[in-house]
Design an enzyme around this catalytic site. Structure first.
Site, PDB file in Angstrom:
ATOM      1  N   SER A 101     -31.685   6.498  26.171  1.00  0.00           N
ATOM      2  CA  SER A 101     -31.244   6.948  24.838  1.00  0.00           C
ATOM      3  C   SER A 101     -32.384   6.903  23.826  1.00  0.00           C
ATOM      4  O   SER A 101     -32.183   7.165  22.644  1.00  0.00           O
ATOM      5  CB  SER A 101     -30.086   6.080  24.344  1.00  0.00           C
ATOM      6  OG  SER A 101     -30.454   4.715  24.373  1.00  0.00           O
ATOM      7  N   ASN A 137     -25.851  -5.826  23.837  1.00  0.00           N
ATOM      8  CA  ASN A 137     -24.554  -5.400  23.309  1.00  0.00           C
ATOM      9  C   ASN A 137     -24.356  -5.818  21.854  1.00  0.00           C
ATOM     10  O   ASN A 137     -23.871  -5.035  21.036  1.00  0.00           O
ATOM     11  CB  ASN A 137     -23.425  -5.951  24.188  1.00  0.00           C
ATOM     12  CG  ASN A 137     -23.493  -5.388  25.593  1.00  0.00           C
ATOM     13  OD1 ASN A 137     -24.286  -4.473  25.854  1.00  0.00           O
ATOM     14  ND2 ASN A 137     -22.691  -5.929  26.498  1.00  0.00           N
ATOM     15  N   THR A 178      -3.444  30.323  -8.284  1.00  0.00           N
ATOM     16  CA  THR A 178      -2.661  29.745  -7.194  1.00  0.00           C
ATOM     17  C   THR A 178      -2.457  30.902  -6.223  1.00  0.00           C
ATOM     18  O   THR A 178      -2.339  32.055  -6.655  1.00  0.00           O
ATOM     19  CB  THR A 178      -1.289  29.190  -7.660  1.00  0.00           C
ATOM     20  OG1 THR A 178      -0.518  30.282  -8.167  1.00  0.00           O
ATOM     21  CG2 THR A 178      -1.440  28.135  -8.745  1.00  0.00           C
ATOM     22  N   HIS A 179      -2.439  30.603  -4.945  1.00  0.00           N
ATOM     23  CA  HIS A 179      -2.346  31.650  -3.902  1.00  0.00           C
ATOM     24  C   HIS A 179      -3.462  32.681  -4.039  1.00  0.00           C
ATOM     25  O   HIS A 179      -3.299  33.833  -3.632  1.00  0.00           O
ATOM     26  CB  HIS A 179      -0.996  32.375  -3.958  1.00  0.00           C
ATOM     27  CG  HIS A 179       0.179  31.453  -4.052  1.00  0.00           C
ATOM     28  ND1 HIS A 179       0.837  30.961  -2.948  1.00  0.00           N
ATOM     29  CD2 HIS A 179       0.788  30.896  -5.133  1.00  0.00           C
ATOM     30  CE1 HIS A 179       1.822  30.164  -3.335  1.00  0.00           C
ATOM     31  NE2 HIS A 179       1.804  30.092  -4.669  1.00  0.00           N
ATOM     32  N   SER A 215     -30.693  40.962   3.337  1.00  0.00           N
ATOM     33  CA  SER A 215     -30.296  41.477   4.638  1.00  0.00           C
ATOM     34  C   SER A 215     -31.493  42.188   5.248  1.00  0.00           C
ATOM     35  O   SER A 215     -32.328  42.741   4.533  1.00  0.00           O
ATOM     36  CB  SER A 215     -29.139  42.463   4.459  1.00  0.00           C
ATOM     37  OG  SER A 215     -29.138  43.407   5.506  1.00  0.00           O
ATOM     38  N   LYS A 252     -28.588  43.932  -0.515  1.00  0.00           N
ATOM     39  CA  LYS A 252     -27.797  42.724  -0.314  1.00  0.00           C
ATOM     40  C   LYS A 252     -28.420  41.458  -0.890  1.00  0.00           C
ATOM     41  O   LYS A 252     -29.627  41.281  -0.911  1.00  0.00           O
ATOM     42  CB  LYS A 252     -27.562  42.482   1.201  1.00  0.00           C
ATOM     43  CG  LYS A 252     -26.604  43.437   1.839  1.00  0.00           C
ATOM     44  CD  LYS A 252     -25.179  43.352   1.311  1.00  0.00           C
ATOM     45  CE  LYS A 252     -24.453  42.130   1.802  1.00  0.00           C
ATOM     46  NZ  LYS A 252     -23.982  42.273   3.186  1.00  0.00           N
ATOM     47  N   GLU A 276     -22.412  29.607   2.762  1.00  0.00           N
ATOM     48  CA  GLU A 276     -21.783  29.902   4.051  1.00  0.00           C
ATOM     49  C   GLU A 276     -22.169  28.867   5.101  1.00  0.00           C
ATOM     50  O   GLU A 276     -21.349  28.441   5.918  1.00  0.00           O
ATOM     51  CB  GLU A 276     -22.186  31.293   4.530  1.00  0.00           C
ATOM     52  CG  GLU A 276     -21.550  32.405   3.721  1.00  0.00           C
ATOM     53  CD  GLU A 276     -22.141  33.766   4.057  1.00  0.00           C
ATOM     54  OE1 GLU A 276     -21.366  34.665   4.407  1.00  0.00           O
ATOM     55  OE2 GLU A 276     -23.372  33.923   3.969  1.00  0.00           O
ATOM     56  N   TYR A 300     -17.902  -4.115  25.789  1.00  0.00           N
ATOM     57  CA  TYR A 300     -18.862  -3.013  25.779  1.00  0.00           C
ATOM     58  C   TYR A 300     -18.729  -2.146  27.030  1.00  0.00           C
ATOM     59  O   TYR A 300     -18.523  -2.649  28.139  1.00  0.00           O
ATOM     60  CB  TYR A 300     -20.304  -3.545  25.682  1.00  0.00           C
ATOM     61  CG  TYR A 300     -21.324  -2.425  25.696  1.00  0.00           C
ATOM     62  CD1 TYR A 300     -21.644  -1.752  24.529  1.00  0.00           C
ATOM     63  CD2 TYR A 300     -21.926  -2.013  26.896  1.00  0.00           C
ATOM     64  CE1 TYR A 300     -22.546  -0.693  24.539  1.00  0.00           C
ATOM     65  CE2 TYR A 300     -22.828  -0.962  26.912  1.00  0.00           C
ATOM     66  CZ  TYR A 300     -23.135  -0.301  25.726  1.00  0.00           C
ATOM     67  OH  TYR A 300     -24.018   0.740  25.736  1.00  0.00           O
ATOM     68  N   GLN A 347     -22.733   4.363  24.076  1.00  0.00           N
ATOM     69  CA  GLN A 347     -24.035   4.931  23.726  1.00  0.00           C
ATOM     70  C   GLN A 347     -23.876   6.341  23.117  1.00  0.00           C
ATOM     71  O   GLN A 347     -24.754   6.821  22.411  1.00  0.00           O
ATOM     72  CB  GLN A 347     -24.928   4.974  24.973  1.00  0.00           C
ATOM     73  CG  GLN A 347     -26.322   5.498  24.717  1.00  0.00           C
ATOM     74  CD  GLN A 347     -27.272   5.160  25.867  1.00  0.00           C
ATOM     75  OE1 GLN A 347     -27.678   4.020  26.023  1.00  0.00           O
ATOM     76  NE2 GLN A 347     -27.597   6.146  26.677  1.00  0.00           N
TER      77      GLN A 347
HETATM   78  N1  ARG Z   1     -28.549   1.893  24.578  1.00  0.00           N
HETATM   79  C1  ARG Z   1     -27.325   1.128  24.627  1.00  0.00           C
HETATM   80  C2  ARG Z   1     -26.308   1.737  23.659  1.00  0.00           C
HETATM   81  O1  ARG Z   1     -26.686   2.521  22.875  1.00  0.00           O
HETATM   82  C3  ARG Z   1     -27.591  -0.290  24.231  1.00  0.00           C
HETATM   83  C4  ARG Z   1     -26.645  -1.279  24.805  1.00  0.00           C
HETATM   84  C5  ARG Z   1     -26.776  -1.332  26.273  1.00  0.00           C
HETATM   85  N2  ARG Z   1     -26.055  -2.404  26.846  1.00  0.00           N
HETATM   86  C6  ARG Z   1     -25.871  -2.465  28.135  1.00  0.00           C
HETATM   87  N3  ARG Z   1     -25.228  -3.467  28.581  1.00  0.00           N
HETATM   88  N4  ARG Z   1     -26.267  -1.507  28.925  1.00  0.00           N
HETATM   89  O2  ARG Z   1     -25.153   1.441  23.698  1.00  0.00           O
END
Ligand code: ARG
Length: 462
Positions: A22, A109, A154-155, A276, A282, A289, A316, A321
Site C-alpha cells: 500500500s 494495527n 419552486t419547481h 469549445s 461557446k 459541471e 483488524y 487497507q
Molecule cells: N497497510 C496496512 C493497512 O493499511 C497496515 C496494517 C497492517 N496490519 C497487518 N496486520 N497486516 O491497513
C-alpha cells in the site's frame, strides 16, 4: 527481507508483493506515521520500557528522517509494503540495532489506526477552513446584493421575488451546516488508539495518556478490539464530504442555469470558463459541471468504505487497507473543488436588470395581490381566488398585474383602490417580506451577521 519473515520459508511472490503493498498510496501519511512513532518512542523511554538514551536516538533519527522525506531525498520501497514498515526499515538502516526497538509494545494495527485518525483529523480541520473561506466570499457578495431583485423558484417555475443577497445567504446556510457537521465529526473522532496493540493491548506498562497528550488528542479509545477495527471516523468524514459535495453540486447547477442564454442572470469570467473546440461562440461552465460531476465520485468513496466494513469480524482485517484510497480521493476531490469554486462565484458578472426583468414577468406578485385583499379583511382563500382570476385575465389580455387598469380591478372586487399598485410593486414584495429569514434587505443583513458569527464560532471549535 520482510520485517515479518521469521516464520516463512519462502520469499513472497512478486505479484503478491505488489498486490499487498500500500506504500504507493499510504506514503502520504509519512508525517503522521513519524510523529506517532516519535511519541511512542518517547513514551517507551520515559516509562523505562526501552533505555532513555536509545529512545532519544530513535526520536532524533526520526526527526531527521521526517525532514529528509519532506525534502524528497528518501525513496520508499514497495517490498517494505506500507508506510509503517518503510519508516521502520529506514530508521533501522540509519540507526542499526536501536531502530529495532521502536516497535516494542505496538502493532501495525494500532499504528495504522493512529496514523489514519491523525490524517482524518488534519483533513477535517483543513477542509473546514476552506469552507469557512468560501462562506466569507458568499457573505461579502450577499452584502453587495441586498437590493438585487431576482425571481425565487419552486419547481424551477418563477414563484416569488427575492434578492440575490437572500439567495447567496441560502447557499451560505448550507455551507454552515457542513462546517458544523465537520466539527461534530472532529469532536467524536478525537480519540487516540495507540496502545491497543494488535487487538488485545500489551503486557508492557505503557503510558497511553502521555502519548495522547503528546499527539494532541482529546481522549483515549476505550476498547482495544474496537480501536483497531473501527473506521467509523472515516465513514463519518466521507458522509460529511458527500453532503458537502451535494451542496456544491446544487450551487453548480444553479450557476449553470443562470449563465445560460435562456436565464442570462450572470456571465462567467473568462478565466473561469472554457471554449469549445468546434463552436467558436461557446463559453462553457466546465468548472461548475466538473464540481457537479465529481460529486458522484465522492458518493462512490462513501459507498466503497461502507461496503468494505459491512461484513468484517472484529478486529483488524486486511480489507481495512481499502479505507485509505477512498478517503484520500474524497479529501483531494473536495479540496480541489473548494480551490476553484469560491473564485468562480466571486468573479461572476451578475445582470441585475435581467434578473429584475425576469422577476417582473410571470406574476410573481400574485401572492402579494391576494395578501393585499387579506389586509382589507378578505379571507385568504377568497383573496387567492380573486388574485388567480386576475392573473388569468392578464394572461388572456396581455396585461401584467402592474399594468392592469384600476377599473378592471374594481370590477372584480370593490376592495381594490389605487394603492394596489404600490402594494404589488416588486420592491414592496421584497422589502415587506420582513419575517425572520425572509428576503427584505434588513432581514438579509441580519442573516449575513448570523452567518459570519456562526462561521467564526464553528470554525474555531478545537
Ligand atoms: N497497510 C496496512 C493497512 O493499511 C497496515 C496494517 C497492517 N496490519 C497487518 N496486520 N497486516 O491497513
Amino acid at each position: 527481507m520482510k520485517l515479518w519473515s521469521g516464520r516463512f520459508s519462502k520469499e513472497t511472490d512478486e505479484a503478491v508483493n505488489d498486490f499487498n503493498s500500500s506504500i504507493h498510496f499510504d506514503s502520504r501519511m509519512f508525517s503522521e506515521d513519524i510523529k506517532g512513532s516519535i511519541a511512542h518512542a518517547s513514551m517507551l523511554g520515559a516509562v523505562g520500557i526501552i533505555d532513555t538514551a536509545e529512545a532519544e536516538k530513535i526520536v532524533a533519527c526520526l526527526e531527521v528522517l521526517l525532514e529528509d522525506i519532506k525534502a524528497g531525498t528518501v525513496q520508499f520501497s514497495s517490498s517494505a509494503e506500507d508506510i509503517h514498515m518503510n519508516v521502520e526499515t529506514l530508521l533501522t538502516q540509519r540507526l542499526g540495532e536501536t531502530g529495532k526497538r521502536l516497535h516494542t509494545a505496538r502493532s501495525r494495527n494500532d499504528q495504522v489506526a493512529l496514523d489514519f485518525r491523525m490524517y482524518t483529523k488534519n483533513s477535517i480541520i483543513s477542509i473546514r477552513t476552506d469552507i469557512a473561506r468560501f462562506v466569507d466570499v458568499l457573505a461579502d457578495l450577499a452584502e453587495e446584493h441586498l437590493h438585487t431583485i431576482m425571481p425565487g423558484y419552486t419547481h424551477l417555475q418563477r414563484a416569488q421575488p427575492i434578492t440575490l443577497g437572500h439567495h447567496l445567504c441560502a447557499w451560505s446556510c448550507m455551507l454552515l451546516r457542513d462546517i458544523s457537521r465537520l466539527s461534530d465529526c472532529l469532536k467524536r473522532m478525537d480519540e487516540m488508539p495507540l496502545g491497543s496493540g494488535a487487538l488485545a493491548g500489551t503486557t508492557f506498562p505503557i503510558d497511553r495518556d502521555a502519548v495522547r497528550k503528546d499527539l494532541g488528542f482529546a481522549r483515549l479509545t476505550q476498547n482495544s478490539l474496537d480501536a483497531v477495527a473501527d473506521r467509523d471516523f472515516a465513514v463519518e468524514l466521507l458522509s460529511c464530504l458527500s453532503l458537502h459535495m451535494a451542496h456544491l453540486s446544487r450551487m453548480s447547477e444553479e450557476i449553470i442555469l443562470w449563465t445560460t442564454a435562456e436565464f442570462g442572470f450572470a456571465e462567467l469570467d473568462d478565466a473561469y470558463s472554457t471554449g469549445s473546440s468546434i463552436m467558436p461562440q461557446k463559453k462553457n461552465p466546465d468548472v461548475a459541471e466538473l464540481v457537479r460531476g465529481k460529486t458522484g465520485r465522492v458518493y462512490g468513496d462513501l459507498t466503497a468504505l461502507l461496503t468494505v466494513i459491512k461484513g468484517l469480524p472484529l478486529a483488524y482485517n486486511k480489507d481495512l487497507q481499502e479505507d485509505k484510497e477512498a478517503l484520500f480521493d474524497a479529501v483531494d476531490t473536495v479540496k480541489l473543488c473548494l480551490s476553484v469554486m469560491p473564485n468562480m462565484i466571486k468573479t461572476l458578472t451578475f445582470k441585475p436588470a435581467v434578473m429584475r426583468d425576469a422577476a417582473s414577468k410571470g406574476f410573481l406578485n400574485a401572492t402579494d395581490l391576494a395578501d393585499y385583499l387579506v389586509r382589507k379583511s378578505m379571507p385568504f382563500r377568497e383573496a387567492y381566488t380573486v388574485s388567480g382570476k386576475l392573473v388569468r385575465l392578464c394572461i388572456e389580455t396581455g396585461y401584467t398585474l402592474e399594468t392592469l387598469p384600476l377599473e378592471v380591478y374594481q370590477l372584480h372586487c370593490e376592495l381594490f383602490t389605487k394603492d394596489v399598485y404600490e402594494a404589488i410593486s416588486l420592491e414592496t414584495c421584497v422589502n415587506e417580506r420582513k419575517s425572520i429569514g425572509g428576503p427584505s434587505p434588513e432581514r438579509v443583513l441580519e442573516q449575513i451577521a448570523y452567518i459570519r458569527r456562526e462561521k467564526t464560532l464553528l470554525e474555531n471549535i478545537y
